[in-house]
Design a protein around this motif. Sequence first.
Motif, PDB file in Angstrom:
ATOM      1  N   VAL A  41       0.391  -0.923   0.410  1.00  0.00           N
ATOM      2  CA  VAL A  41       0.096   0.233  -0.048  1.00  0.00           C
ATOM      3  C   VAL A  41       1.230   1.305  -0.021  1.00  0.00           C
ATOM      4  O   VAL A  41       1.466   1.463   1.106  1.00  0.00           O
ATOM      5  CB  VAL A  41      -0.858   0.369   1.015  1.00  0.00           C
ATOM      6  N   SER A  53       0.622   4.866   0.211  1.00  0.00           N
ATOM      7  CA  SER A  53       0.367   6.132   0.671  1.00  0.00           C
ATOM      8  C   SER A  53       0.375   7.506   0.656  1.00  0.00           C
ATOM      9  O   SER A  53       1.819   7.775   1.047  1.00  0.00           O
ATOM     10  CB  SER A  53      -0.458   5.999   2.382  1.00  0.00           C
ATOM     11  N   CYS A  99      -6.147   3.145   3.507  1.00  0.00           N
ATOM     12  CA  CYS A  99      -4.850   2.314   3.481  1.00  0.00           C
ATOM     13  C   CYS A  99      -5.380   1.862   4.597  1.00  0.00           C
ATOM     14  O   CYS A  99      -5.616   0.127   4.404  1.00  0.00           O
ATOM     15  CB  CYS A  99      -4.581   3.246   3.327  1.00  0.00           C
ATOM     16  N   LYS A 114       2.482  -1.430   4.308  1.00  0.00           N
ATOM     17  CA  LYS A 114       2.212   0.081   4.200  1.00  0.00           C
ATOM     18  C   LYS A 114       3.030   1.003   3.733  1.00  0.00           C
ATOM     19  O   LYS A 114       4.520   0.518   4.700  1.00  0.00           O
ATOM     20  CB  LYS A 114       1.257   0.997   4.533  1.00  0.00           C
TER      21      LYS A 114
END
Length: 179
Positions: A7, A9, A22, A38
């Motif tokens: 992910v 972000s 997210c 992330k």
Amino acid sequence: MSKKVLVLSASPRKGGNSDLLCDKFIEGATAAGNEAEKIFLRDKRINYCVACDSCQKNTGKCALKDDMEGILEKMITADVIVMATPVYFYTMDAQMKTLIDRTVARYTEIKNKEFYFIATAADSSNQAMERTIEGFRGFTDCLGGAKEKGIIYGTGVWTKGEVKRSPAMKKAYEMGEKV
């Protein structure tokens, strides 16, 4: 089969609306047994591409020394990539665009990935976000075997955390769960 989910972000603020989506996506993905990570772009040093062409002459080795090399490696090894951005003036923010531009060194290695897009904006119309989504599609169209799997629109949110009251939170969890 468990998938490796990355992910990205691009929110400039931790706990911002796109960043919260997210986290909800990750929550769903891990609940379904997937591995998720992330990368908060604000915490990374990613310089602008300077079009020096060094990467093309050095088998994908960028001349710039920053955090992009590690991020790019994670993009190459991921099964699923989630790209999340707040929408500024109907397009992605600078952090996300800079990351996309810097993939030029090894973009041909980012292949056969599933992509999810997250866009948040004060505007309440999903249609108004299409320029942003088309920007993501412009990137993924250059990648071999890329498959767009879903879009999460966090519209009608301006202040930090406002997305928590949005149906987009549930949708992010459910999409993550279906990875």
